[in-house]
Design an enzyme around this catalytic site. Sequence first.
Site, PDB file in Angstrom:
ATOM      1  N   SER A  57       9.766  13.328  96.327  1.00 43.10           N
ATOM      2  CA  SER A  57      10.391  12.004  96.171  1.00 43.10           C
ATOM      3  C   SER A  57      10.181  11.398  94.781  1.00 43.10           C
ATOM      4  O   SER A  57       9.958  10.187  94.659  1.00 43.10           O
ATOM      5  CB  SER A  57       9.916  11.057  97.287  1.00 43.10           C
ATOM      6  OG  SER A  57      10.307  11.558  98.555  1.00 43.10           O
TER       7      SER A  57
ATOM      8  N   ASN B 167      15.307  21.249  91.356  1.00 44.55           N
ATOM      9  CA  ASN B 167      15.454  22.237  92.421  1.00 44.55           C
ATOM     10  C   ASN B 167      16.636  21.781  93.268  1.00 44.55           C
ATOM     11  O   ASN B 167      16.500  20.855  94.064  1.00 44.55           O
ATOM     12  CB  ASN B 167      14.156  22.287  93.245  1.00 44.55           C
ATOM     13  CG  ASN B 167      14.287  23.218  94.438  1.00 44.55           C
ATOM     14  OD1 ASN B 167      15.283  23.934  94.576  1.00 44.55           O
ATOM     15  ND2 ASN B 167      13.276  23.219  95.304  1.00 44.55           N
TER      16      ASN B 167
ATOM     17  N   GLU C 145       3.244  19.840  95.470  1.00 43.00           N
ATOM     18  CA  GLU C 145       4.242  19.123  96.262  1.00 43.00           C
ATOM     19  C   GLU C 145       3.678  18.855  97.655  1.00 43.00           C
ATOM     20  O   GLU C 145       3.723  19.744  98.522  1.00 43.00           O
ATOM     21  CB  GLU C 145       5.521  19.952  96.396  1.00 43.00           C
ATOM     22  CG  GLU C 145       6.215  20.231  95.091  1.00 43.00           C
ATOM     23  CD  GLU C 145       7.708  20.516  95.292  1.00 43.00           C
ATOM     24  OE1 GLU C 145       8.507  19.866  94.622  1.00 43.00           O
ATOM     25  OE2 GLU C 145       8.053  21.352  96.138  1.00 43.00           O
TER      26      GLU C 145
ATOM     27  N   HIS D  93       7.680  27.566  97.407  1.00 46.57           N
ATOM     28  CA  HIS D  93       8.079  26.212  97.817  1.00 46.57           C
ATOM     29  C   HIS D  93       7.772  26.040  99.303  1.00 46.57           C
ATOM     30  O   HIS D  93       7.893  26.994 100.087  1.00 46.57           O
ATOM     31  CB  HIS D  93       9.575  26.011  97.549  1.00 46.57           C
ATOM     32  CG  HIS D  93       9.997  24.589  97.712  1.00 46.57           C
ATOM     33  ND1 HIS D  93      10.209  24.029  98.955  1.00 46.57           N
ATOM     34  CD2 HIS D  93      10.187  23.610  96.807  1.00 46.57           C
ATOM     35  CE1 HIS D  93      10.535  22.751  98.795  1.00 46.57           C
ATOM     36  NE2 HIS D  93      10.525  22.472  97.501  1.00 46.57           N
TER      37      HIS D  93
ATOM     38  N   LYS E 126      18.043  23.326  95.581  1.00 47.28           N
ATOM     39  CA  LYS E 126      17.987  23.867  96.948  1.00 47.28           C
ATOM     40  C   LYS E 126      19.344  24.474  97.303  1.00 47.28           C
ATOM     41  O   LYS E 126      20.003  25.034  96.421  1.00 47.28           O
ATOM     42  CB  LYS E 126      17.513  22.778  97.917  1.00 47.28           C
ATOM     43  CG  LYS E 126      16.210  22.126  97.420  1.00 47.28           C
ATOM     44  CD  LYS E 126      15.505  21.261  98.414  1.00 47.28           C
ATOM     45  CE  LYS E 126      14.231  20.697  97.784  1.00 47.28           C
ATOM     46  NZ  LYS E 126      13.445  19.893  98.700  1.00 47.28           N
TER      47      LYS E 126
ATOM     48  N   GLY F 154      11.495  14.974 100.274  1.00 41.88           N
ATOM     49  CA  GLY F 154      12.728  14.518 100.926  1.00 41.88           C
ATOM     50  C   GLY F 154      12.527  13.367 101.892  1.00 41.88           C
ATOM     51  O   GLY F 154      13.418  13.049 102.669  1.00 41.88           O
TER      52      GLY F 154
ATOM     53  N   GLU G  96       9.378  24.857 101.650  1.00 37.72           N
ATOM     54  CA  GLU G  96      10.480  25.235 102.560  1.00 37.72           C
ATOM     55  C   GLU G  96      10.510  26.755 102.748  1.00 37.72           C
ATOM     56  O   GLU G  96      10.876  27.244 103.820  1.00 37.72           O
ATOM     57  CB  GLU G  96      11.815  24.692 102.024  1.00 37.72           C
ATOM     58  CG  GLU G  96      11.881  23.176 102.190  1.00 37.72           C
ATOM     59  CD  GLU G  96      12.720  22.445 101.155  1.00 37.72           C
ATOM     60  OE1 GLU G  96      13.531  23.076 100.461  1.00 37.72           O
ATOM     61  OE2 GLU G  96      12.544  21.209 101.032  1.00 37.72           O
TER      62      GLU G  96
HETATM   63  P1  13P Z   1      12.621  15.655  96.817  1.00 40.74           P
HETATM   64  O1  13P Z   1      12.579  15.276  95.362  1.00 40.74           O
HETATM   65  O2  13P Z   1      13.996  15.568  97.419  1.00 40.74           O
HETATM   66  O3  13P Z   1      11.567  14.957  97.620  1.00 40.74           O
HETATM   67  O4  13P Z   1      12.266  17.227  96.892  1.00 40.74           O
HETATM   68  C1  13P Z   1      11.148  17.679  96.220  1.00 40.74           C
HETATM   69  C2  13P Z   1      11.195  19.151  96.191  1.00 40.74           C
HETATM   70  O5  13P Z   1      11.112  19.804  97.209  1.00 40.74           O
HETATM   71  C3  13P Z   1      11.382  19.803  94.887  1.00 40.74           C
HETATM   72  O6  13P Z   1      11.103  21.150  94.948  1.00 40.74           O
END
Ligand code: 13P
Length: 246
Positions: free
Chosen positions: A209, A8, A164, A92, A10, A170, A94
């Site tokens: 992560s 992803n 997640e 997601h 983003k 992150g 976010e």
């Molecule tokens: P990270 O791997 O940066 O923690 O992000 C995970 C994520 O949101 C994947 O969709």
Amino acid sequence: MTKLLVANWKMNKNAKECFDFFEEFKLKFSGKRSAWIAPQAIHLNLVINEGKKCNVMAGVQNCSEFLSGAYTGEISPRNVKELNGHFVILGHSERRQYFQETSKHLNAKVKTALKEDLKVIYCVGETLPERESNQTLSIVGDQIQQGLNDMSEATADNLIVAYEPVWAIGTGKTATPAQAQEVHAFIRAELKKKFPAFGEKIQLLYGGSVKPDNVEELLGQKDIDGGLVGGASLKASDFLALCGDK
Ligand code: 13P
């Protein structure tokens, strides 16, 4: 089952950075694990074309519950499919947090995308306060029930669920393999109740992560069939390592 690693990206990478990633990635990618990439939607065509050269599938990070019409700024799942997009990530954290997407709204998106024959990666996960107050399973359970409400068993064939934990995204704080496995086993049981014929086969991805140094232990858990990866998917060498191609 072949393990699946989904990148992803983003809102990262310009066009040149997408090309540069593939220049490096295609030299070593063996396909022993499946690799899918979700770039920003404006780079979908680019990633579809580069991906074709090395057996990587491309998709989007969100799409509309509508197929066409006066919905400024939205992405049509039908047009994603027409371009040969393979999948969409829906729900997601976010999107839930910054764009106010609710599980009920996501239910409409999931159903439309599945009808258009896209694979859907439906994301669930709890926040830190929710985990600390022992609400993880009830929150994740509600997200599953509401987001996947009223779906025919046949469409479940194209469904993937990603767990997640919001506190692990992150932050560098990964769920321990045991913490992740506990929630994955719970999700598996819920899916089996909902879709008796498919529940066992629905791929469950862990995200939060995931890094080259923790991926093997996570993927070694019984109900973890792959990873949904943000930060560590941006560098070709790291994503190759996650795909088992060092
Ligand atoms: P990270 O791997 O940066 O923690 O992000 C995970 C994520 O949101 C994947 O969709």
